[in-house]
Design a protein around this motif. Structure first.
Motif, PDB file in Angstrom:
ATOM      1  N   UNK A  14    -115.843  52.600  57.641  1.00 24.63           N
ATOM      2  CA  UNK A  14    -116.686  52.056  58.728  1.00 24.63           C
ATOM      3  C   UNK A  14    -117.031  52.909  59.850  1.00 24.63           C
ATOM      4  N   UNK A  15    -116.631  54.154  59.560  1.00 20.51           N
ATOM      5  CA  UNK A  15    -116.824  55.164  60.442  1.00 20.51           C
ATOM      6  C   UNK A  15    -116.196  55.459  61.571  1.00 20.51           C
ATOM      7  N   UNK A  16    -114.927  55.080  61.455  1.00 16.25           N
ATOM      8  CA  UNK A  16    -114.048  55.161  62.383  1.00 16.25           C
ATOM      9  C   UNK A  16    -112.898  56.198  62.241  1.00 16.25           C
ATOM     10  N   UNK A  17    -112.942  57.160  63.295  1.00 14.94           N
ATOM     11  CA  UNK A  17    -111.825  58.347  63.010  1.00 14.94           C
ATOM     12  C   UNK A  17    -110.637  57.587  63.505  1.00 14.94           C
ATOM     13  N   UNK A  18    -109.428  58.751  62.936  1.00 12.88           N
ATOM     14  CA  UNK A  18    -108.058  58.267  62.868  1.00 12.88           C
ATOM     15  C   UNK A  18    -107.312  58.900  63.765  1.00 12.88           C
ATOM     16  N   UNK A  19    -106.212  58.082  64.619  1.00 13.10           N
ATOM     17  CA  UNK A  19    -105.144  58.664  65.078  1.00 13.10           C
ATOM     18  C   UNK A  19    -104.010  58.150  64.462  1.00 13.10           C
ATOM     19  N   UNK A  20    -103.562  58.902  63.649  1.00  7.78           N
ATOM     20  CA  UNK A  20    -102.286  58.574  62.630  1.00  7.78           C
ATOM     21  C   UNK A  20    -101.321  59.709  62.604  1.00  7.78           C
TER      22      UNK A  20
ATOM     23  N   UNK B  31    -112.448  64.048  61.480  1.00  7.27           N
ATOM     24  CA  UNK B  31    -112.186  62.458  60.915  1.00  7.27           C
ATOM     25  C   UNK B  31    -110.971  61.923  61.803  1.00  7.27           C
ATOM     26  N   UNK B  32    -110.547  62.816  62.829  1.00  7.10           N
ATOM     27  CA  UNK B  32    -109.504  62.311  63.619  1.00  7.10           C
ATOM     28  C   UNK B  32    -108.414  63.194  63.873  1.00  7.10           C
ATOM     29  N   UNK B  33    -107.235  62.787  64.109  1.00  4.82           N
ATOM     30  CA  UNK B  33    -106.063  63.916  64.443  1.00  4.82           C
ATOM     31  C   UNK B  33    -104.750  63.288  63.984  1.00  4.82           C
TER      32      UNK B  33
END
Length: 409
Positions: free
Chosen positions: A325-331, A346-348
């Motif tokens: 859906x185009x959401x970057x991730x904080x995982x 793509x996030x962190x």
């Protein structure tokens, strides 16, 4: 002409990853039988369609063997009961299907069996006696890792302990898990985190591989871009059971540390405690109850970042749903998606149990709002790199290898 090798698959509820495997086997003409609880395939008769319409599979109905009763009892509203009773009914559903498969294996000589954690102890025992190859899939980290991490959480955050259901699994269930692991000929995991959790002596004894789950189709770029906002508050989304296994307490603490109207938080999932419990830890979040995959995607497309600071998982599928859906991730690495993260694109990745670091990364997104559209494109590209077809082929090929051809991946 040598007939194609065939595989029996067993799983009570036919999750997304199970469907990918049986559909791949069916397309190859190598699905011998799919043992499940409730479900229908193509060309099912009218009565079966009425009784099992909740679970549909795109394989011939003639390839499905059903075990109705325990699962039907679990699903009846009058049988819900307390959490402990619900967990026991789930276990009964798994164990009953396992026994059914074990009794049926004499009718399937020479085939391979692919089964899943908690549902393979008896069928693997009989399969070994019959010389049937046993392929095992572990969707979540080994129970010793789960128990250790969650026991530490119970000590660190005692008021969140009631949300840690896995700390109360009965000993006989843990014995079943160990039995399955040692009877398996080969083991498939969805992530490096799960693979590392398997005891070293087991990894030394038998071949193991990582087969990452697939991603759903991406939203269209035009549709996705129209929902990306450069102004207004940064909209964070948490999706999953509202427990500390998912790191929700750390997310709430990070939000309390930031204490700014520049961010909003939405929590979507099943509560483990009364809503008042969560509000005492962080009051200003929007709550959305469990909903369909289609509805979850709609919610995702209205948010900016998925936050999942999990303590222990297997490979949380919601990560790839968010990327698509185009959401970057904080995982965290323990969410099972290390390979999905390209830092700043793509996030962190964030360490477990570090609300301060999580807060700092959330601030990064606040200060880089102009990059959100480009990040959304990176995210969708990353999601497309993992397909269900690739996952299924890897599982099937591993299951069908001769023992001397199988090696550690």
């Amino acid at each position: 002409m040598t007939p194609s090798p065939r595989i029996i698959v067993s799983h009570p509820t036919g999750n997304t990853f199970v469907r990918a495997v049986i559909e791949e086997l069916d397309s190859l003409g190598q699905l011998e039988r799919f043992y499940t609880t409730i479900g229908i395939g193509k060309e099912a008769n009218s009565l079966t369609r009425i009784l099992a319409s909740r679970r549909k599979y795109s394989i011939p109905d003639s390839r499905i063997s059903r075990q109705w009763f325990p699962e039907a009892c679990r699903l009846l509203p009058l049988g819900q009961g307390c959490q402990e009773q619900r967990r026991r009914r789930v276990d009964q559903s798994y164990e009953s299907l396992d026994l059914k498969v074990a009794k049926a294996l004499h009718r399937h000589p020479g085939f391979s069996l692919h089964a899943y954690e908690d549902g393979a102890a008896e069928s693997f025992r009989i399969a070994k006696e019959l010389g049937i190859r046993r392929s095992y899939e572990m969707p979540i980290a080994h129970w010793t890792t789960v128990r250790r991490l969650l026991a530490e959480e119970a000590e660190r955050l005692p008021d969140w302990e009631p949300t840690l259901e896995s700390t109360r699994e009965p000993e006989h269930k843990l014995v079943r898990k160990e039995t399955e692991l040692y009877l398996a000929d080969c083991i498939t995991c969805p992530s490096e985190f799960v693979l590392r959790s398997i005891p070293k002596k087991v990894r030394a004894m038998k071949p193991c591989q990582v087969a990452p789950f697939g991603s759903p189709p991406s939203s269209s770029p035009a549709e996705n871009a129209s929902k990306r906002r450069s102004k207004g508050p940064l909209k964070l989304l948490f999706v999953g059971s509202m427990s500390q296994r998912k790191g929700l307490a750390d997310l709430f603490e990070a939000m309390n540390q930031l204490n700014t109207k520049a961010i909003t938080l939405t929590a979507l999932g099943q509560p483990s405690m009364p809503m008042s419990f969560y509000r005492t830890h962080y009051a200003r979040f929007e709550y959305i109850g469990p909903c369909s995959h289609k509805q979850v995607r709609r919610v995702m497309e209205k948010h900016d970042v998925l936050v999942l600071p999990s303590i222990v998982e297997g490979r949380a599928l919601v990560q790839q749903e968010a990327l698509s859906c185009g959401l970057p991730l904080l995982v965290t690495p323990n969410a099972g998606g290390e390979d999905l993260i390209e830092e700043g694109k793509t996030g962190f990745l964030i360490p477990i149990r570090q609300p301060q670091t999580l807060a700092e990364r959330i601030e990064w997104f606040i200060n880089h709002r102009a990059e959100r559209h480009e990040m959304g494109q990176f995210c969708q590209e990353k999601a497309r790199g993992n397909t269900w077809s690739t996952y299924a082929k890897k599982v099937v090929n591993f299951c069908l290898r001769k023992p001397e051809e199988t090696h550690d991946d």
